[in-house]
Design a protein around this motif. Structure first.
Motif, PDB file in Angstrom:
ATOM      1  N   ARG A   7       0.828  -1.211   0.000  1.00 29.47           N
ATOM      2  CA  ARG A   7       0.000   0.000   0.000  1.00 29.47           C
ATOM      3  C   ARG A   7       0.856   1.251   0.000  1.00 29.47           C
ATOM      4  NH1 ARG A   7      -3.501   0.916   4.442  1.00 29.47           N
ATOM      5  NH2 ARG A   7      -4.450   2.469   3.123  1.00 29.47           N
ATOM      6  N   LEU A   8       0.327   2.281  -0.603  1.00 27.17           N
ATOM      7  CA  LEU A   8       0.934   3.597  -0.583  1.00 27.17           C
ATOM      8  C   LEU A   8       0.043   4.494   0.260  1.00 27.17           C
ATOM      9  CD1 LEU A   8       1.880   3.895  -4.350  1.00 27.17           C
ATOM     10  CD2 LEU A   8       3.332   3.179  -2.447  1.00 27.17           C
ATOM     11  N   LEU A   9       0.651   5.195   1.215  1.00 28.38           N
ATOM     12  CA  LEU A   9      -0.106   6.001   2.170  1.00 28.38           C
ATOM     13  C   LEU A   9       0.039   7.479   1.853  1.00 28.38           C
ATOM     14  CD1 LEU A   9       1.129   4.208   5.421  1.00 28.38           C
ATOM     15  CD2 LEU A   9      -0.861   3.641   4.017  1.00 28.38           C
ATOM     16  N   ARG A  10      -1.055   8.196   1.947  1.00 29.87           N
ATOM     17  CA  ARG A  10      -1.035   9.650   1.800  1.00 29.87           C
ATOM     18  C   ARG A  10      -0.708  10.265   3.160  1.00 29.87           C
ATOM     19  NH1 ARG A  10      -3.590  11.587  -2.894  1.00 29.87           N
ATOM     20  NH2 ARG A  10      -2.565  13.508  -2.260  1.00 29.87           N
ATOM     21  N   LEU A  11      -0.345  11.538   3.164  1.00 26.14           N
ATOM     22  CA  LEU A  11       0.115  12.223   4.374  1.00 26.14           C
ATOM     23  C   LEU A  11      -0.858  12.139   5.546  1.00 26.14           C
ATOM     24  CD1 LEU A  11       2.269  13.877   5.807  1.00 26.14           C
ATOM     25  CD2 LEU A  11       1.253  15.929   4.783  1.00 26.14           C
ATOM     26  N   PRO A  12      -2.165  12.354   5.366  1.00 29.54           N
ATOM     27  CA  PRO A  12      -3.054  12.272   6.537  1.00 29.54           C
ATOM     28  C   PRO A  12      -3.003  10.918   7.251  1.00 29.54           C
ATOM     29  CG  PRO A  12      -4.186  13.343   4.722  1.00 29.54           C
ATOM     30  CD  PRO A  12      -2.888  12.808   4.168  1.00 29.54           C
ATOM     31  N   GLU A  13      -2.898   9.835   6.488  1.00 29.16           N
ATOM     32  CA  GLU A  13      -2.822   8.521   7.121  1.00 29.16           C
ATOM     33  C   GLU A  13      -1.477   8.309   7.805  1.00 29.16           C
ATOM     34  OE1 GLU A  13      -3.654   3.804   6.265  1.00 29.16           O
ATOM     35  OE2 GLU A  13      -4.026   5.249   4.670  1.00 29.16           O
ATOM     36  N   VAL A  14      -0.388   8.796   7.191  1.00 24.68           N
ATOM     37  CA  VAL A  14       0.934   8.694   7.821  1.00 24.68           C
ATOM     38  C   VAL A  14       0.927   9.458   9.139  1.00 24.68           C
ATOM     39  CG1 VAL A  14       3.388   9.267   7.593  1.00 24.68           C
ATOM     40  CG2 VAL A  14       2.133   8.352   5.628  1.00 24.68           C
ATOM     41  N   MET A  15       0.373  10.677   9.136  1.00 27.38           N
ATOM     42  CA  MET A  15       0.309  11.483  10.358  1.00 27.38           C
ATOM     43  C   MET A  15      -0.478  10.765  11.443  1.00 27.38           C
ATOM     44  SD  MET A  15      -0.240  15.256   8.572  1.00 27.38           S
ATOM     45  CE  MET A  15      -1.251  15.796   9.893  1.00 27.38           C
ATOM     46  N   GLU A  16      -1.590  10.147  11.076  1.00 27.94           N
ATOM     47  CA  GLU A  16      -2.408   9.418  12.054  1.00 27.94           C
ATOM     48  C   GLU A  16      -1.663   8.221  12.622  1.00 27.94           C
ATOM     49  OE1 GLU A  16      -6.384   6.703  11.860  1.00 27.94           O
ATOM     50  OE2 GLU A  16      -6.437   8.604  10.770  1.00 27.94           O
ATOM     51  N   ARG A  17      -0.967   7.492  11.768  1.00 27.46           N
ATOM     52  CA  ARG A  17      -0.255   6.292  12.221  1.00 27.46           C
ATOM     53  C   ARG A  17       0.910   6.595  13.142  1.00 27.46           C
ATOM     54  NH1 ARG A  17       0.203   1.421   8.123  1.00 27.46           N
ATOM     55  NH2 ARG A  17      -1.943   1.342   7.410  1.00 27.46           N
ATOM     56  N   VAL A  18       1.675   7.644  12.813  1.00 30.45           N
ATOM     57  CA  VAL A  18       2.902   7.896  13.571  1.00 30.45           C
ATOM     58  C   VAL A  18       2.728   8.930  14.673  1.00 30.45           C
ATOM     59  CG1 VAL A  18       4.334   7.219  11.614  1.00 30.45           C
ATOM     60  CG2 VAL A  18       3.824   9.627  11.976  1.00 30.45           C
ATOM     61  N   GLY A  19       1.622   9.657  14.673  1.00 34.78           N
ATOM     62  CA  GLY A  19       1.374  10.635  15.727  1.00 34.78           C
ATOM     63  C   GLY A  19       2.223  11.883  15.622  1.00 34.78           C
ATOM     64  N   LEU A  20       2.663  12.201  14.410  1.00 35.17           N
ATOM     65  CA  LEU A  20       3.458  13.406  14.186  1.00 35.17           C
ATOM     66  C   LEU A  20       2.727  14.321  13.209  1.00 35.17           C
ATOM     67  CD1 LEU A  20       6.982  11.800  13.635  1.00 35.17           C
ATOM     68  CD2 LEU A  20       6.189  13.006  15.674  1.00 35.17           C
ATOM     69  N   ARG A  21       2.988  15.612  13.327  1.00 42.47           N
ATOM     70  CA  ARG A  21       2.422  16.574  12.387  1.00 42.47           C
ATOM     71  C   ARG A  21       3.282  16.636  11.123  1.00 42.47           C
ATOM     72  NH1 ARG A  21      -1.582  19.683  13.591  1.00 42.47           N
ATOM     73  NH2 ARG A  21      -2.306  20.087  15.674  1.00 42.47           N
ATOM     74  N   ARG A  22       2.736  17.267  10.109  1.00 41.41           N
ATOM     75  CA  ARG A  22       3.397  17.383   8.805  1.00 41.41           C
ATOM     76  C   ARG A  22       4.818  17.928   8.931  1.00 41.41           C
ATOM     77  NH1 ARG A  22       4.465  21.043   4.856  1.00 41.41           N
ATOM     78  NH2 ARG A  22       3.995  20.435   2.716  1.00 41.41           N
ATOM     79  N   THR A  23       4.976  19.006   9.665  1.00 47.32           N
ATOM     80  CA  THR A  23       6.290  19.642   9.806  1.00 47.32           C
ATOM     81  C   THR A  23       7.311  18.695  10.414  1.00 47.32           C
ATOM     82  OG1 THR A  23       5.171  21.751  10.100  1.00 47.32           O
ATOM     83  CG2 THR A  23       7.477  21.663  10.749  1.00 47.32           C
ATOM     84  N   ALA A  24       6.912  17.955  11.446  1.00 45.29           N
ATOM     85  CA  ALA A  24       7.825  17.021  12.112  1.00 45.29           C
ATOM     86  C   ALA A  24       8.218  15.877  11.173  1.00 45.29           C
ATOM     87  CB  ALA A  24       7.186  16.469  13.377  1.00 45.29           C
ATOM     88  N   ILE A  25       7.272  15.406  10.374  1.00 46.20           N
ATOM     89  CA  ILE A  25       7.564  14.322   9.431  1.00 46.20           C
ATOM     90  C   ILE A  25       8.594  14.792   8.402  1.00 46.20           C
ATOM     91  CG2 ILE A  25       6.583  12.960   7.542  1.00 46.20           C
ATOM     92  CD1 ILE A  25       4.010  12.745   9.281  1.00 46.20           C
ATOM     93  N   TYR A  26       8.344  15.956   7.809  1.00 48.67           N
ATOM     94  CA  TYR A  26       9.274  16.462   6.783  1.00 48.67           C
ATOM     95  C   TYR A  26      10.633  16.823   7.377  1.00 48.67           C
ATOM     96  CZ  TYR A  26       5.930  16.293   3.007  1.00 48.67           C
ATOM     97  OH  TYR A  26       5.072  15.851   2.045  1.00 48.67           O
TER      98      TYR A  26
END
Length: 80
Positions: A25-44
């Motif tokens: 599966r390929l995950l979009r940003l909202p699902e990645v944020m939900e799974r890892v508990g980090l916001r967009r800025t922290a992920i990038y």
């Protein structure tokens, strides 16, 4: 060789490995944020530092992460 499949339902796309037949599966940003508990800025920020899986660009406005890479990252964080 892998190919991208987009489901008719409009859900997440997946890649299929022709050799093994397994779907990834390929995950979009909202699902990645939900799974890892980090916001967009922290992920990038972590991606820039090499501490988070790199995203893939599927087009000018479409970025995805490979589910197994995100799951491996979650496992590595929970092991420590």
């Amino acid at each position: 060789m892998a190919e991208t499949q987009t489901p008719a339902s409009g859900g997440p796309a997946s890649t299929v490995d022709d050799l093994t037949g397994s779907a990834e599966r390929l995950l979009r940003l909202p699902e990645v944020m939900e799974r890892v508990g980090l916001r967009r800025t922290a992920i990038y920020q972590r991606m820039r530092e090499g501490r988070f899986p790199q995203s893939r660009s599927l087009g000018p406005r479409c970025t995805v992460w490979v589910e197994s890479e995100v799951n491996d990252w979650i496992s590595s964080v929970t092991r420590t």
